[in-house]
Design an enzyme around this catalytic site. Structure first.
Site, PDB file in Angstrom:
ATOM      1  N   HIS A  39      16.881   0.042   8.059  1.00 15.82           N
ATOM      2  CA  HIS A  39      16.558   1.269   7.307  1.00 15.82           C
ATOM      3  C   HIS A  39      16.741   1.070   5.803  1.00 15.82           C
ATOM      4  O   HIS A  39      15.977   1.597   4.999  1.00 15.82           O
ATOM      5  CB  HIS A  39      17.478   2.430   7.735  1.00 15.82           C
ATOM      6  CG  HIS A  39      16.983   3.203   8.919  1.00 15.82           C
ATOM      7  ND1 HIS A  39      15.772   3.841   8.945  1.00 15.82           N
ATOM      8  CD2 HIS A  39      17.557   3.467  10.125  1.00 15.82           C
ATOM      9  CE1 HIS A  39      15.617   4.460  10.106  1.00 15.82           C
ATOM     10  NE2 HIS A  39      16.687   4.251  10.847  1.00 15.82           N
ATOM     11  N   GLN A  58      17.841   8.037   5.521  1.00 13.29           N
ATOM     12  CA  GLN A  58      17.524   9.084   6.499  1.00 13.29           C
ATOM     13  C   GLN A  58      17.978  10.471   6.057  1.00 13.29           C
ATOM     14  O   GLN A  58      17.586  11.469   6.647  1.00 13.29           O
ATOM     15  CB  GLN A  58      18.161   8.747   7.855  1.00 13.29           C
ATOM     16  CG  GLN A  58      17.573   7.506   8.514  1.00 13.29           C
ATOM     17  CD  GLN A  58      18.204   7.263   9.864  1.00 13.29           C
ATOM     18  OE1 GLN A  58      19.258   6.649   9.962  1.00 13.29           O
ATOM     19  NE2 GLN A  58      17.567   7.768  10.909  1.00 13.29           N
ATOM     20  N   CYS A  79      15.616   6.575  17.284  1.00 14.26           N
ATOM     21  CA  CYS A  79      16.026   6.785  15.896  1.00 14.26           C
ATOM     22  C   CYS A  79      15.978   8.277  15.592  1.00 14.26           C
ATOM     23  O   CYS A  79      15.023   8.958  15.976  1.00 14.26           O
ATOM     24  CB  CYS A  79      15.071   6.030  14.975  1.00 14.26           C
ATOM     25  SG  CYS A  79      15.409   6.265  13.228  1.00 14.26           S
ATOM     26  N   LEU A  80      16.972   8.773  14.888  1.00 10.69           N
ATOM     27  CA  LEU A  80      17.020  10.206  14.561  1.00 10.69           C
ATOM     28  C   LEU A  80      15.839  10.618  13.679  1.00 10.69           C
ATOM     29  O   LEU A  80      15.476  11.791  13.657  1.00 10.69           O
ATOM     30  CB  LEU A  80      18.345  10.550  13.873  1.00 10.69           C
ATOM     31  CG  LEU A  80      19.600  10.385  14.737  1.00 10.69           C
ATOM     32  CD1 LEU A  80      20.847  10.672  13.923  1.00 10.69           C
ATOM     33  CD2 LEU A  80      19.557  11.265  15.976  1.00 10.69           C
ATOM     34  N   HIS A  97      19.642  -2.191  13.319  1.00 10.95           N
ATOM     35  CA  HIS A  97      18.758  -1.019  13.165  1.00 10.95           C
ATOM     36  C   HIS A  97      19.034  -0.305  11.833  1.00 10.95           C
ATOM     37  O   HIS A  97      18.104   0.020  11.083  1.00 10.95           O
ATOM     38  CB  HIS A  97      18.979  -0.076  14.355  1.00 10.95           C
ATOM     39  CG  HIS A  97      18.190   1.198  14.318  1.00 10.95           C
ATOM     40  ND1 HIS A  97      17.249   1.531  15.272  1.00 10.95           N
ATOM     41  CD2 HIS A  97      18.210   2.240  13.444  1.00 10.95           C
ATOM     42  CE1 HIS A  97      16.711   2.707  14.962  1.00 10.95           C
ATOM     43  NE2 HIS A  97      17.289   3.168  13.868  1.00 10.95           N
ATOM     44  N   GLU A  98      20.310  -0.091  11.531  1.00 15.09           N
ATOM     45  CA  GLU A  98      20.659   0.653  10.312  1.00 15.09           C
ATOM     46  C   GLU A  98      20.387  -0.169   9.046  1.00 15.09           C
ATOM     47  O   GLU A  98      19.921   0.372   8.047  1.00 15.09           O
ATOM     48  CB  GLU A  98      22.120   1.104  10.344  1.00 15.09           C
ATOM     49  CG  GLU A  98      22.517   1.978  11.536  1.00 15.09           C
ATOM     50  CD  GLU A  98      21.585   3.156  11.815  1.00 15.09           C
ATOM     51  OE1 GLU A  98      20.915   3.637  10.881  1.00 15.09           O
ATOM     52  OE2 GLU A  98      21.495   3.572  12.979  1.00 15.09           O
ATOM     53  N   GLY A 117      24.246   6.142  14.876  1.00 14.46           N
ATOM     54  CA  GLY A 117      24.174   5.531  13.554  1.00 14.46           C
ATOM     55  C   GLY A 117      23.246   6.302  12.644  1.00 14.46           C
ATOM     56  O   GLY A 117      22.361   7.032  13.125  1.00 14.46           O
TER      57      GLY A 117
END
Ligand code: CO
Length: 175
Positions: A134, A50, A88-89, A130-131, A45
């Site tokens: 963000h 991000q 997380c990226l 999670h997304e 995701g």
């Protein structure tokens, strides 16, 4: 096109994102680029902040299915929670357990402008939450247990300082 992934400490990750008003070619291109970026980084995701854009746009790819979510909101959450490790990226190298609703129902607009209501559990429910966090300026390490937070404090501070140093250097180059 693969975009640069912003790292923990970047102010763009802390900002509240805005709704997309019109699904034009720019938004479609952003969605495609975000899918490319997520795949390149082997993520499941990615949220627009991000990649440095504070718009309510998310991509998710689970079991080969790509979802492109515009203006997603959680409309229902199960009382039942699961405490599962995630990463997380934008916070490379850190995996910690986060307590989240086991099932959620989300409402979003797809890239064709259609309203979608979808229910997810397991990894999909986790990715939705999670997304969407963000988009509200929340990174998962803010939701881990206080014990885990204390153990990670030094590492996170170091990452934040490094990110801010890189941003400063890049800004310097632009001048
Ligand atoms: Co993330």
């Amino acid at each position: 096109m693969v975009l640069e992934i912003r790292k923990y400490g970047d102010p763009v990750l802390k900002r509240e994102s805005q709704n997309v008003e019109k699904i034009d070619d720019n938004i479609k291109k952003l969605l495609d680029d975000m899918v490319d970026t997520m795949r390149e980084a082997s993520g499941v995701g990615l949220a627009a902040p991000q990649v440095g854009i504070n718009l309510n746009v998310v991509v998710i790819e689970i079991e080969g299915k790509v979802r492109k979510l515009i203006n997603p909101v959680i409309i229902e959450k199960s009382a039942e929670e699961e405490n599962v490790e995630e990463g997380c990226l934008s916070v490379p190298g850190i995996w910690e357990k986060v307590k989240r609703a086991a099932r959620v129902k989300v409402k979003y607009t797809n890239e064709n402008g259609e309203e979608v209501i979808e229910e997810g559990d397991g990894l999909l429910a986790r990715a939705f939450q999670h997304e969407i966090d963000h988009l509200r300026g929340v990174v998962f390490v803010e939701k881990i247990s206080s014990l885990a937070k204390n153990l990670l404090a030094k590492k996170l501070l170091k990452m934040k300082k490094e990110t801010l140093k890189v941003i400063k250097e890049e800004e310097g180059i632009k001048l």
